[in-house]
Structure formats: C-alpha cells, structure tokens
Write a protein that holds these residues in place. Sequence first.
Motif, PDB file in Angstrom:
ATOM      1  N   ILE A  45       0.853  -1.188   0.000  1.00 47.25           N
ATOM      2  CA  ILE A  45       0.000   0.000   0.000  1.00 47.25           C
ATOM      3  C   ILE A  45       0.886   1.234   0.000  1.00 47.25           C
ATOM      4  O   ILE A  45       1.755   1.388   0.868  1.00 47.25           O
ATOM      5  CB  ILE A  45      -0.956   0.006   1.206  1.00 47.25           C
ATOM      6  N   GLY A  46       0.697   2.082  -0.994  1.00 51.09           N
ATOM      7  CA  GLY A  46       1.479   3.309  -1.088  1.00 51.09           C
ATOM      8  C   GLY A  46       0.753   4.458  -0.408  1.00 51.09           C
ATOM      9  O   GLY A  46      -0.484   4.477  -0.344  1.00 51.09           O
ATOM     10  N   THR A  47       1.521   5.400   0.110  1.00 51.90           N
ATOM     11  CA  THR A  47       0.913   6.609   0.674  1.00 51.90           C
ATOM     12  C   THR A  47       1.727   7.835   0.271  1.00 51.90           C
ATOM     13  O   THR A  47       2.912   7.942   0.585  1.00 51.90           O
ATOM     14  CB  THR A  47       0.746   6.520   2.205  1.00 51.90           C
TER      15      THR A  47
ATOM     16  N   HIS B 169      -3.571   2.696  -3.117  1.00 51.70           N
ATOM     17  CA  HIS B 169      -3.008   3.919  -2.534  1.00 51.70           C
ATOM     18  C   HIS B 169      -3.950   4.475  -1.478  1.00 51.70           C
ATOM     19  O   HIS B 169      -5.166   4.493  -1.657  1.00 51.70           O
ATOM     20  CB  HIS B 169      -2.784   4.992  -3.602  1.00 51.70           C
ATOM     21  N   GLU B 170      -3.371   4.962  -0.376  1.00 50.82           N
ATOM     22  CA  GLU B 170      -4.123   5.677   0.661  1.00 50.82           C
ATOM     23  C   GLU B 170      -3.321   6.903   1.041  1.00 50.82           C
ATOM     24  O   GLU B 170      -2.141   6.811   1.341  1.00 50.82           O
ATOM     25  CB  GLU B 170      -4.339   4.797   1.889  1.00 50.82           C
TER      26      GLU B 170
ATOM     27  N   VAL C  41      -7.111   1.440  -6.804  1.00 42.50           N
ATOM     28  CA  VAL C  41      -7.962   2.170  -5.860  1.00 42.50           C
ATOM     29  C   VAL C  41      -7.160   3.245  -5.131  1.00 42.50           C
ATOM     30  O   VAL C  41      -6.047   3.000  -4.652  1.00 42.50           O
ATOM     31  CB  VAL C  41      -8.609   1.201  -4.848  1.00 42.50           C
ATOM     32  N   ASN C  42      -7.755   4.428  -5.050  1.00 38.55           N
ATOM     33  CA  ASN C  42      -7.133   5.588  -4.406  1.00 38.55           C
ATOM     34  C   ASN C  42      -8.050   6.038  -3.272  1.00 38.55           C
ATOM     35  O   ASN C  42      -9.093   6.638  -3.511  1.00 38.55           O
ATOM     36  CB  ASN C  42      -6.959   6.699  -5.450  1.00 38.55           C
ATOM     37  N   MET C  43      -7.670   5.723  -2.035  1.00 41.49           N
ATOM     38  CA  MET C  43      -8.463   6.105  -0.860  1.00 41.49           C
ATOM     39  C   MET C  43      -7.886   7.403  -0.300  1.00 41.49           C
ATOM     40  O   MET C  43      -6.778   7.419   0.241  1.00 41.49           O
ATOM     41  CB  MET C  43      -8.413   5.004   0.194  1.00 41.49           C
ATOM     42  N   ILE C  44      -8.620   8.502  -0.447  1.00 41.44           N
ATOM     43  CA  ILE C  44      -8.123   9.811  -0.029  1.00 41.44           C
ATOM     44  C   ILE C  44      -8.057   9.893   1.498  1.00 41.44           C
ATOM     45  O   ILE C  44      -8.963   9.455   2.194  1.00 41.44           O
ATOM     46  CB  ILE C  44      -9.023  10.928  -0.583  1.00 41.44           C
TER      47      ILE C  44
ATOM     48  N   ALA D 262      -9.314   6.109   7.046  1.00 44.84           N
ATOM     49  CA  ALA D 262      -9.258   5.742   5.629  1.00 44.84           C
ATOM     50  C   ALA D 262      -8.599   4.375   5.455  1.00 44.84           C
ATOM     51  O   ALA D 262      -9.057   3.542   4.656  1.00 44.84           O
ATOM     52  CB  ALA D 262      -8.493   6.800   4.846  1.00 44.84           C
ATOM     53  N   MET D 263      -7.517   4.138   6.183  1.00 42.44           N
ATOM     54  CA  MET D 263      -6.845   2.841   6.109  1.00 42.44           C
ATOM     55  C   MET D 263      -7.746   1.734   6.648  1.00 42.44           C
ATOM     56  O   MET D 263      -7.789   0.621   6.099  1.00 42.44           O
ATOM     57  CB  MET D 263      -5.525   2.885   6.883  1.00 42.44           C
TER      58      MET D 263
END
Length: 432
Positions: free
Chosen positions: A55-57, A124-125, A146-149, A345-346
Amino acid sequence: MTDKNDWTEEFWYRGKVTRRRLIGYTSAAAGALGATMLVPAPWQAAFGQAKPYKIGTLQPLSGAAAAGGKTALVGTQMAVDRINKSGGINGRPIELIVADYESKPDVGRRKAEKLLVEDKIDIHEGGFLSNVCLACQPVFDEYKVVNMIGVCLDTTLTTTKCSRYTFRPFDYAPAQAVAFAPQLVKMGKTWHIAYADYAWGQSTRDAYVQQIKKAGGDVVGSTGIPLGTADMTAFLSKISGNFDGLFAIFFGKDGVTIGNQAYDLGLTKKYKWAGDGAIAESTNLPALGNKIEGFVGINRYLPVLEGVLNTPSHKKFMDEAVVRLKQIDPSGPLPDRYVQSNYEAMNALKLGMEKSGFRGREDTMKLIEALEGLEMKEGDDFPQGDKVLRKEDHQAFIREFVFEIKDGKFRILEVVPKEKTIFPPDCKFAAT
C-alpha cells in the motif's frame, strides 16, 4: 534525549526498517522520504511466507504542507501497525511504501507513477493538498488502482471530476457548509470570505457562498491569498466595509498566519470571527496563543473527551496518537483531523479488502464494489463516528462539530448529525 536512530526505529514500526532513502525526518529538519519501504521484523514470525499487500501513501513531508503531512502519516501508520498486530488482512501483512511529494503537484504525479510502476503498489491511501490529489487522480485511473483519499477536501474530487477508483471516507466542503451555514447566519447576516487561493480554498469558498445565501445570509466579498503567503497584511488590510463577519478558509502555517495577523489588524474584533476548523487545529493552537480566542469553527474531528466523543475507542485512539505525535513534536500536541481521517481511511480499506477477498490489482473491481455503500460503525476502527461511503460518488457523510475556542481549548457548541450534512451527488463515473 532519544537518539535519532532509536526514535526513527520506534516511529517507523518498532521493528527493522529497510530504507531505500531516508533523509532526516525530524521536527527540526523537513527531510524527504523518497519512497521508503517499511518492513517490520515481526512479519516473519507472525505471517510466515505470506505475501504482503503493498500500500502506497503519498504525503507532503516537506514543503508548505509538511506539518500536516507528518501528522497525516501518523494516522496511516497507526492503522497499519494495528492491522498487522491483529493478524493483517486476509492473513497477509501490509507493507507501507511512503513517498514525499514535497507539497508540489508535479512531484506528486511523478511519485504516484513511481509507486504504481516501480513499487507496484496494490492500493493507494493518502494525499493531502487538493491540487496534488487532482494531479494524481488520473494516474490512479490509468493504472486502475484504488485511491483512498486521506485528507484532500476539494469538492470536485467526488463531484465533477469524480472517479470510479477514488474514494473519500470523510466530509467535503459542501457537507461542512450545509452543517455550518445556519449557525453562521445566526452570528451575522453578511460575510466576507478570505480563503487560500488554490483548489481546496476556492471550492470551499463556493460551497459557503451557496449555503450562506440558502440559509438567508449573504457573502458581500471575498479575498484570495496565495498558499504559503508569510505576510498576509497586504491582502488583509484591504478588507473593510459594512458586513457582520469574516470567514476564513486556511490550514497549517497559513492558518496560524491569518489567525495572528487578522487579530493584529483588528479584524477579529471588528467582525464576527469564524472559519474552517483547520485554522484552529490542535497543532496550531500553541502558535496562535490568545489571538484565536473566540474563533468559531467547524470540524469533523476534535481531540476532546466530552459528549459524543467521550468513548473508550476515542480515548484509546487519542492516547496512542499523543504518544506518536510527541515523537515528531516534543510539545506533545493532541491529534488533529489529519491523524483521524488517515487512520479511518486505512481502516475503511481493511474492511473493503476483507469483504472482497482482495488479492491484488486483479481484484480492483471487486474491491471497488465492496467499498461502494460500505458501512463504517463507530468503534476502535472509526472513533469519529458512524459513516457510509455513498455508492453514487464514493463520498462519505459524517457528523460535524461546531466549536468555539474558549480559554485556549475547544468548546463544542453543536454536534450536527451526519444526516443533516448530506449534499446531493453530482458525479458521473467514466466507463471502466
């Protein structure tokens, strides 16, 4: 005093930290975290040969938004640590890959591509500055990830520029304006808005203009101030005239700047003084001192144990956040909304991944379907309260807190239920 290397080990997972590049990430030096793999030693014992989820941040750990980016990262790491300690997701650990985009949209887009192409992240989060979120969103679309803001509040991210791949599990400007406008019009009928002149500030200004008028008031003028303006006097000194209140939309250092300089110019005595809660985040209060006294704001999160926020899960969240924040700021600030929203969010991702049986990018559509309409219940994962990710636009609605700064502390004036913050969807997903 804690040795810097010991502190880093404790902060980055309390275990072995494998660094691709780690340059002085301390409160004294802005530092840069290019893309840092966080690999805790306990994985081997706890998970055996289980393949980790990558998971990238993306966070602004240097530049204009560094202070907020660092607290946002604390929230992400709190959630990841807790998930890994409780057995991971679907029996697999999370491997967090952190990228500092230096508060710049072009750097953000480049770092997003690196996370997707070279680091091969599954999800991504994160995100903080709205102009960077807007620059990076097409990249996540292109690679179908998926991009979780975690922070970005720009209205268009879940309206006119919405994406099937992007989710926002917290509030946005229209919801805040719907919740706050009735209170503002009670304070005064006519308002002047001063705002950070970029994507978030502009869209938030527009939302308040609409809702203040809808509530029976009026916005008689506005003043845009460029992001990172150290001396706002030239802008603020032009604000004058016959109106009741000054409403400000700023965050981070800019929140401190306008709080202090508007006070020094006498504006906060001449007019009713209100604004976005980011101005008076807990991390800003020491620098604002008594100059922020009497400020009325709205926020999705307040670090207080009173009323609906006086719960065991919120106390647990606050206690851990304070310990971690003290490691990047010896004054030990209370958690802000950036810690809270990234943490939640995570945890929203965790629920979606479990529900969909997510294995990796090949299951992205399954994850999207699991997240659409996802119900998040108040508790250890979501100490802020209940929320639902709306299927139509991937936007959540949550309870809001209208507050006043009294004797240097938050005093809740009103808790606005999430049902009273709902704004109609304005989103048409592109074909996938």
